[in-house]
Design a protein around this motif. Sequence first.
Motif, PDB file in Angstrom:
ATOM      1  N   TYR A   1      -3.686   0.487  -3.101  1.00  0.00           N
ATOM      2  CA  TYR A   1      -3.391  -0.898  -2.738  1.00  0.00           C
ATOM      3  C   TYR A   1      -3.063  -1.686  -4.000  1.00  0.00           C
ATOM      4  O   TYR A   1      -3.838  -1.700  -4.954  1.00  0.00           O
ATOM      5  CB  TYR A   1      -4.580  -1.529  -2.020  1.00  0.00           C
TER       6      TYR A   1
ATOM      7  N   CYS B   1       0.858  -1.188   0.000  1.00  0.00           N
ATOM      8  CA  CYS B   1       0.000   0.000   0.000  1.00  0.00           C
ATOM      9  C   CYS B   1       0.892   1.235   0.000  1.00  0.00           C
ATOM     10  O   CYS B   1       1.824   1.338   0.809  1.00  0.00           O
ATOM     11  CB  CYS B   1      -0.921   0.017   1.218  1.00  0.00           C
TER      12      CYS B   1
ATOM     13  N   ASP C   1      -8.217   1.577  -4.249  1.00  0.00           N
ATOM     14  CA  ASP C   1      -7.615   2.826  -3.791  1.00  0.00           C
ATOM     15  C   ASP C   1      -8.650   3.687  -3.084  1.00  0.00           C
ATOM     16  O   ASP C   1      -9.861   3.433  -3.146  1.00  0.00           O
ATOM     17  CB  ASP C   1      -6.930   3.587  -4.935  1.00  0.00           C
TER      18      ASP C   1
ATOM     19  N   GLU D   1      -4.452   6.557  -0.988  1.00  0.00           N
ATOM     20  CA  GLU D   1      -3.909   5.271  -0.574  1.00  0.00           C
ATOM     21  C   GLU D   1      -4.189   4.281  -1.705  1.00  0.00           C
ATOM     22  O   GLU D   1      -5.341   4.065  -2.079  1.00  0.00           O
ATOM     23  CB  GLU D   1      -4.544   4.809   0.732  1.00  0.00           C
TER      24      GLU D   1
END
Length: 199
Positions: free
Chosen positions: A104, A87, A130, A102
């Motif tokens: 992933y 991440c 995300d 963020e």
Amino acid sequence: MSKGEDIAEISELVARERLFRARHNPEIADCYYPDATVATSWQQGPLSTFIGSDSKEVDPRFTIVGNISPAVVHLNEKRAYVELPTCTHMRMMVNGTLAQIESYRRLIYRVEKRNGEWKISQMTSINENDDLRPVIAGQDLHIKSSDLEGLRPSYQFLAYVRKAAGGDISNDLLGTDRPEDIDKLYAQAETWLQQETKL
């Protein structure tokens, strides 16, 4: 070297590659073979297009923070492919508001032992999910649902900020919303892995 020692060395290799990437450490090049290829959300090609470069949404004022989960190593003699969940947390300005994205991903590495040393020969990124939110709770990023129309759910916010920053992003990247593409990638990795026994 035992199988367990090889797996430990490979796990350390991919963890070191991620650490060096987040820190922009030039020693990342030592994790790869010179003929390696890398496919991410913002570039695909030889190692030279990846080392020392960033996508357009990256704001140099903010540090990129990355987290990884334990690696799963599929080993056969002098070849292995590795699954590494990760991440990435990035801050940036979105429509005048400080935000954090963020992202992933699952990274698939092909690693090879040449001349007694394990290094990466290929790395491919799979987009999983995300999220985009304001750093200060309650602030508005001024994103409408219509702004996300046509963007893939496995990386819709990454695509949004990339385009807002003046960059471009393919709508055909590897993502969990297209499982048949991921199945094909794994099948290719398994075929490549089993070829080691024939060399």
